[in-house]
Write an enzyme that holds these catalytic residues in place. Structure first.
Site, short mmCIF file in Angstrom:
data_model
loop_
_atom_site.label_atom_id
_atom_site.label_comp_id
_atom_site.label_asym_id
_atom_site.label_seq_id
_atom_site.Cartn_x
_atom_site.Cartn_y
_atom_site.Cartn_z
N LYS A 21 0.84 -1.20 0.00
CA LYS A 21 0.00 0.00 0.00
C LYS A 21 0.88 1.25 0.00
CE LYS A 21 -3.95 -1.98 2.47
NZ LYS A 21 -3.47 -3.36 2.59
N HIS A 47 -4.02 1.75 5.09
CA HIS A 47 -3.45 3.00 4.62
C HIS A 47 -3.33 4.00 5.77
CE1 HIS A 47 -4.72 1.35 0.68
NE2 HIS A 47 -3.73 2.08 0.20
N SER A 88 -7.58 3.54 -1.76
CA SER A 88 -7.76 3.33 -0.32
C SER A 88 -9.23 3.45 0.01
CB SER A 88 -6.96 4.38 0.47
OG SER A 88 -7.41 4.45 1.81
N GLY A 90 -10.44 4.12 2.99
CA GLY A 90 -10.64 5.24 3.90
C GLY A 90 -10.33 6.59 3.29
#
Length: 1438
Positions: A21, A47, A88, A90
């Site tokens: 990531k 993340h 991601s 979030g």
């Protein structure tokens, strides 16, 4: 300095190898320009881990940062390549182009590529503002569009949805795929659609999604799940499509258990489906859409010279997700796919698109294979069965199997020029020779021919449209052929638009017709290959017959005769059967074996209509799986004829055997042509040996037509096999009355009694013993019915439990039942009455969690006169976390008594109105009387949003919910409708209201509302209700309790602070039956109203306001229902262990597993909900009051990394007060120390004159180190008209048993206590403004900055003492801990607490002395209205 520090920050820091990531971070320093940096490491599980570590490092240099998004990096140093992709959950997707440029500067000799697989290369190519955007479902708008995506079946998944079309103009939205190189003949395209809306109006307000896209709404975005697939490269939310992220991608054929073509062989439905150019599936209009002007969705393939249609939506279908399967056929050139949605000017409908997939589209790899005995080699090296050569399809991929020289002895008729010697039979309907270009785009018409895959190619067709002859059969006869043992016929047929269309292939000898193959039903917009082998000793003719059902078309193309089919020379010796004297059955009829004709819809309706019963004889038979001619790849399929209608107890029984490895399977699905859906009903997999059995598959109540489909896949190259026999349909007759039909009373211990599952949806009730949800109500260890909305890939909108059709009821009856609504985001349970003829009556409804506890409810079933009826329990799929339970249904004679709980959502619960004025039940959007903006039960109201407000809100909520920030704040109304109002939101709630204006209720006149008699079983009962008085001169509300004709006034009020809902409770000590009367008294004002809602009677005396031990109920404490808040609900449970709802094994009140408390499981926090609020009812002004409570936490230690083994105490702050102006000396801080105990500190604060509420904030956000809420935090918050303040908090920690806390409260004005779990932490200097229209409130809040976060929080024994100080407010009573060091730890903790308090007091005294502070009385302050506390800086609202 900041610029120098910023220059030392590396632009790129990533791992040297692997897939991991990454985040793109913008770094800022005071007075210096910002810069973007890339950080990517394999150690990061989320993340957020990367961003937090980066933020920590930058903070050491005095730099701040924000996360711009995330994704994944694939770093392959041995190849000197880096690929950037993904996103991601979030933080959203980073700008991969920016990341790529940063990486190129760091790795100049690398090949660095990037791709936004989110949109998979699909592009919006429309020329107007009418286009598509990426969106997801919102529970705030449930019922107006997709309530979930199709990928994951929840409100977290994403899809593409059309934007609103321009007003009063027809428009088309276009979507185009990336350019693809070529497709095999077996190429299959699958996708799912959802159509909703209203074509009769184009008024605004029908938007219902959280939309993320370009400002003009003309952007295509990602489809599929909201979470990437771990470990994939590149990630594939729409994986097969994401193979095409670069131009000119060559399609790849996936592997499978068998490449052998298979089909069902038998007397009924005995052909497999060929994977030739074909589309099937449905997407149409829900019942509310206009049938004359409707949107049309199309799928087409764009070739170099033309655009060829593959599919278009039918005229009507049910709401919900529908699958489209399209087969574009062999394409030898570059091509693109195009979706288009055309809407008329009067249409407000919209379409969502999800899960685009490609299967079997690539040609087999070029290699020299070893061919079997019955195979021949293609020019490119692959092997192909010999009978696949010269069949009109390029199976090899290089056309070598259709070589002209090799196939010169085959007779091929493409109808491009003539009928090639085939003849139409005189006296029958005519086969028409035509092209798709000439026939147009009507539904059912072939969109292209098979020979050329072109709109200009010819084929034969016959239909039942307006210009066609009514009914009858079209016949096509071949020349006479010699006797043979090697003649075969291959043809391609197209049956679409009608479930009763039919195509048959027979041979004729000596005036006798012998049926060889028959196709029935709607096969989709596809060309289906059939092959028939003839082994005859006499000359014969081939006879092809077509019957087009209503609205359908039958077509044929590419008739290919093998070289063994030799024409008979000389005079014809074979004559066709004479049709003279026979009355042919029309297209909408079927012929009995006796020759009689009956309506086609009476065949296979589970009742004998033909005198000889032949209409029911062939609805099921033995089917064995054999190598077939009609299928290229995939499972073999066989369908029954159209069936139905069926009754609720209908089941299909059959015996079966399967001998296969674990990749083989046998399955049963049900295709419902009324709803346009296909559902899997049963399946079994191979186990490596022979498995035999008999299965009973419930089919349930269904309209006609529906079809049962058998699917199987085994490797026939070896010894594997599968077969089905003895297929029967039991208890399927629509009007069949079973012995249990009238048994509505049921405890579900031995079955469902007279109740039946609605099988038209895959969202269903389950007969179970709990499975972690809790025990049944009857015995504690028996069975009950439950619905779990969190089951993955359940896409139905409702789960229904039905009775069979009941005889008319001449008198009312009472239906009682026990129910459970549990979970942090559970939806709605309804009880409905369906009268024969379509009328629907809602008898009872409840929405939102009621805890993991059984509750009893009653509803009166009314007399129905001469109408028959059904009763239904319905769970709406408008929540995704929790479960619904149902048990112990009882029906008794006579109406139910007074309802102990009434929300007024269905009816007035037997309350009778009398007097001058009139009480009426209404919502804000349906009533004629002025009333509250929203009801109290659901918090919903009617209204329209301001232009653009809803999309902006959706975008804001999505960002807040998905991108937690170290310091952010968002406060929205805790009751939907009391801020933003929108007609697309949940249906408006109801209440009772009376107009108190002088015209309706003159001064001194009364309007009474009287309950039915309550029959007490205990010595004391608590009457609780919510009320609202309008501003101005509303009159007065008086409450009376009547027993034995004696009326006693128990409450009277004429004014209240603010136009908000307030709660009142009264303890009743009855000596017999009693009634309550609500009386409104007019005051002569011009306008005014008095409203009531949520009436509830419980056993036992009422607790003090806001006090509760949670043994009987929740005492007015509740969680907001507004889904736009991203707030989840607290639960109510006992200490009995439940796997699904963890919590302490004992409550605090009783100290037993049978005691009750409030709880919250923090592991559910995430994108769906980032907070958990528990709010008190509004509380009156009080001076020197005290709030006490007990809490229990169990948060794993690893979730508080900053303390590194040390424990936390609550965040503390220091306030110096001068003249009502409070100034915090610092932001909140946390002390970490080595003791295993922490002290919950109580904090005093002053409140200036303004409406306020106290809030219990149940938050789990630890503040160790940087003050980030990493491990969670439980807070108590006061909320008033000026804002909200945290007055107490404790960081998450491991279990220490039940802990006590004391909070002094001083408030000269009304307030509330409320609580929540938030996804972001408010830092010093950031304040939260209160939502308008809300009463003051106090709340518990659970907060965290990282999720998922496993752990539990519980609350019990809340005690609020008004006007009575805490006296020893700094002590926090704690429960004994079973430890030998318990006393020593308590002493140490108290000494530490006293030391801290002494320091605080000394500092405060010194500061006040220095400032010469005047009186601290809040009313003496001249500062603007507002208040402070230890957590926030000043709030100024003046």
């Amino acid at each position: 300095m900041a610029g120098e520090a910023l220059s030392r920050v590396p632009d790129v820091q990533i791992d040297g190898d692997g897939v991991f990531k990454y985040v793109l971070v913008r770094v800022r320093g005071a007075g210096a320009p910002a810069k973007d940096v890339v950080r990517g490491h394999g150690w990061a599980e989320y993340h957020a881990d990367l961003f937090e570590r980066t933020a920590e490092e930058l903070a050491r240099y005095g730099l701040s940062c924000e996360c711009l998004g995330g994704g994944r990096l694939s770093h392959r140093p041995e190849e000197r390549k880096i690929h950037v992709y993904g996103y991601s959950v979030g933080f959203g997707r980073a700008d991969h182009a920016v990341t790529t440029e940063k990486l190129k500067a760091e790795y100049p000799d690398y090949e660095i590529t990037w791709a936004d697989e989110g949109d998979c290369g699909w592009q919006d190519v429309g020329t107007s503002a009418y286009g598509w955007v990426r969106g997801r479902a919102s529970l705030a708008t449930w019922g107006m569009g997709p309530h979930s995506d199709h990928t994951v079946g929840t409100d977290l998944g994403w899809f593409l949805v059309t934007t609103s079309p321009p007003a009063k103009t027809a428009a088309t939205a276009w979507l185009r795929s990336p350019e693809m190189r070529e497709a095999a003949a077996t190429c299959e395209i699958r996708t799912w659609y959802h159509l909703s809306g209203n074509c009769e109006s184009t008024q605004g307000g029908h938007r219902q999604h959280q939309l993320l896209g370009s400002e003009d709404g003309r952007q295509w975005g990602r489809m599929g799940s909201s979470a990437p697939m771990a470990g994939t490269e590149p990630p594939a939310p729409c994986h097969p499509v994401c193979l095409f992220h670069t131009p000119h991608t060559e399609l790849v054929r996936p592997g499978g258990p068998s490449s052998s073509p298979q089909s069902w062989q038998g007397s009924i439905c005995s052909f497999g489906y060929p994977r030739m150019p074909c589309t099937k599936g449905t997407l149409g209009l829900p019942s509310g859409l206009n049938q004359t002007e409707q949107p049309v969705l199309r799928l087409a393939v764009a070739l170099k010279d033309e655009v060829v249609g593959l599919w278009q939506s039918p005229e009507r279908s049910s709401a919900g997700w529908h699958q489209l399967v399209a087969y574009p056929g062999r394409i030898t050139e570059q091509f693109q796919l195009i979706f288009s949605l055309t809407q008329p000017s009067t249409c407000g409908a919209e379409v969502a698109l999800d899960d685009i997939m490609f299967r079997n589209c690539g040609l087999s790899e070029v290699e020299q294979q070893v061919c079997e005995a019955q195979e021949s080699r293609c020019r490119r090296g692959s092997c192909l069965a010999q009978h696949r050569f010269c069949d009109g399809t390029d199976d090899c991929g290089d056309s070598s199997d259709e070589d002209v020289v090799q196939c010169e002895n085959f007779t091929h008729c493409s109808f491009d020029h003539n009928l090639c010697g085939w003849e139409e039979v005189a006296g029958s309907l005519v086969w028409g020779r035509n092209t798709s270009l000439n026939l147009g785009t009507s539904y059912g018409i072939p969109t292209r021919d098979h020979s050329n895959n072109s709109r200009t190619g010819f084929f034969l067709h016959m239909g039942s449209g307006p210009t066609a002859q009514a009914g009858g059969t079209a016949q096509l006869s071949s020349p006479t052929f010699q006797a043979t043992n090697s003649c075969s016929l291959v043809l391609y047929c197209h049956l679409h638009g009608s479930a009763t269309s039919k195509l048959s292939i027979s041979y004729v000898t000596n005036f006798t017709k012998h049926l060889m193959r028959e196709r029935t039903g709607d096969l989709g917009s596809c060309w289906v290959r059939e092959r028939v082998d003839f082994n005859l000793t006499d000359p014969f003719k081939v006879l092809i017959e077509g019957v087009a059902g209503s609205g359908g078309t039958v077509a044929i193309d590419d008739l290919i005769l093998s070289q063994g089919c030799v024409k008979e020379q000389g005079e014809p010796v074979v004559m066709l059967p004479s049709q003279a004297g026979a009355r042919p059955c029309t297209a909408d009829e079927m012929a009995c074996d006796s020759g009689d004709c009956i309506a086609a819809e009476l065949a296979c309706d589970f009742a004998d209509t033909c005198a000889d019963g032949s209409d029911e004889k062939h609805c099921g038979t033995f089917l064995a799986l054999q190598t077939g001619e009609g299928q290229m790849v995939g499972p073999a399929k066989a369908r029954t004829p159209p069936l139905g209608p069926s009754g609720p107890a209908c089941t299909m029984e059959m015996t079966y055997h399967i001998h296969s490895d674990t990749q083989g399977f046998l399955a049963i699905s049900v295709t419902d042509h009324t709803t346009g859906t296909t559902q899997l009903a049963w399946q079994t997999q191979g186990r490596g040996s022979t498995t035999r059995g008999r299965v009973r598959v419930p089919l349930g109540e269904r309209s006609r037509p529906f079809q049962v489909e058998l699917l199987a896949l085994v490797d026939l190259q070896g010894s594997e096999s599968v077969g089905v026999d003895n297929v029967t349909f039991e208890q399927c007759y629509l009007n069949m009355v079973l012995p249990t039909a009238a048994e509505l009373s049921c405890n579900f211990e031995t079955g469902l009694c007279g109740w039946y599952q609605d099988l038209s949806s895959d969202f269903k009730w389950v007969h179970s013993t709990g499975q972690g949800q809790g025990s049944d109500h009857t015995t504690g260890s028996g069975y009950f019915l439950s619905v779990d909305p969190s089951v993955p890939w359940s896409h139905g909108q409702r789960a229904q439990l039905l009775t069979s059709l009941q005889e008319p009821a001449t008198a009312p009856r009472c239906l009682s039942f026990w129910y459970r609504l549990a979970g942090p985001q559970i939806g709605t349970l309804n009880l409905k009455l369906w009268l024969e003829g379509g009328e629907e009556v809602v008898l009872w409804t409840h929405r939102g969690t009621q805890g993991s506890i059984w509750h009893r409810a009653w509803a009166t079933l009314p007399a129905t006169g001469q109408q028959r009826y059904q009763v239904a329990f319905e769970v709406l799929h408008d929540g995704f976390l929790g479960d619904v339970g149902l048990d112990d249904i009882t029906q008794t004679v006579g109406p139910c008594g007074a309802e102990l709980s009434c929300t007024f959502e269905v009816e007035s619960c037997g309350l009778a109105a009398s007097g001058k004025g009139t009480w009426q039940r209404q919502s804000n959007g349906t009533g004629t009387t002025a009333g509250p903006v929203a009801d109290h039960t659901t918090g919903t109201a009617a209204g329209l949003p301001n232009p653009g407000e809803v999309p902006k809100l959706g975008r804001l909520l999505d960002l807040v919910g998905g991108k937690p920030s170290p310091s952010c704040s968002l406060v929205l109304p805790s009751r939907a409708g009391q801020g933003l109002q929108h007609r697309g939101f949940s249906p408006p709630g109801h209440y009772m209201v009376v107009n108190t204006g002088r015209v309706s209720l003159p001064a001194g006149h009364t309007a009474a509302l009287t309950s039915q008699p309550y029959q007490p079983s205990v010595s004391a009962q608590c009457l609780a209700f919510w009320y609202q008085l309008s501003t101005g001169t509303p009159g007065s509300l008086r409450v009376f309790v009547e027993q034995s004709t004696v009326r006693r006034k128990v409450l009277s009020m004429s004014t209240m602070e603010g136009s908000n809902w307030h709660r009142s409770q009264i303890t009743i000590q009855p000596d017999g039956n009693w009634q309550v009367m609500f009386e409104a008294v007019g005051a002569g004002g011009d306008h005014g109203y008095i409203a009531l809602d949520d009436l509830h009677v419980s056993d036992g005396a009422c607790p003090e306001p806001a006090s509760c031990d949670f043994e009987q109920d929740t005492c007015g404490w509740s969680s907001p229902l507004d889904p736009r808040l991203h707030s989840l609900a607290w639960g109510w449970k006992s200490g009995i262990t439940l796997a699904k709802y963890p919590g302490p094994e004992q409550d605090h009140t009783l100290g037993t597993r049978n005691g009750h408390y409030m709880h919250f499981d923090t592991s559910v926090l995430g994108a769906r909900g980032t907070s958990a609020l528990l709010e008190s009812p509004p509380l009156p002004a009080a001076t020197d009051s005290c709030l006490r409570f007990w809490y229990h936490m169990d948060i794993p230690e690893h979730l508080c990394e900053h303390c590194k083994g040390r424990e936390e105490i609550p965040s503390l702050g220091l306030i110096y007060e001068s003249g009502g102006l409070s100034l915090p000396t610092r932001g909140p801080w946390t002390l970490c120390f080595s003791s295993s105990w922490a002290v919950s500190m109580a904090h005093s604060f002053w409140v200036l004159p303004s409406q306020q509420r106290m809030a219990w904030l149940g938050g789990l956000g630890g503040s160790c180190g940087l003050g980030a809420a990493a491990s969670g935090e439980l807070r108590v918050t006061l909320q008033g008209a000026a804002g909200q303040r945290t007055v107490w908090s404790v960081a998450g920690h491991r279990s220490r048993g039940w802990q006590g806390a004391v909070v002094p409260v001083q408030s000269p004005s009304e307030f509330q206590v409320s609580g929540a779990t938030l996804g972001c932490r408010v830092s010093p200097g950031v304040h939260q403004r209160l939502r308008p229209h809300l009463p003051p409130q106090m709340s518990f809040e659970i907060t965290t900055r990282r999720w998922p976060m496993e752990g539990t929080v519980a609350l019990d024994d809340i005690m609020y003492s008004a006007g009575v100080g805490c006296h020893s407010s700094l002590e926090s009573p704690v429960e004994e801990k079973p430890s030998g060091n318990f006393v020593a730890e308590i002493v140490l903790s108290l000494l530490l607490a006293l030391l801290i308090v002494g320091l605080v007091a000394a500092g405060g005294w010194y500061c006040l002395k220095q400032r010469g502070a005047p009186s601290r009385t809040p009313t003496a302050s001249n500062s603007p209205q507002g208040f402070d506390n230890i957590t926030f800086r000043d709030v100024r609202t003046g």
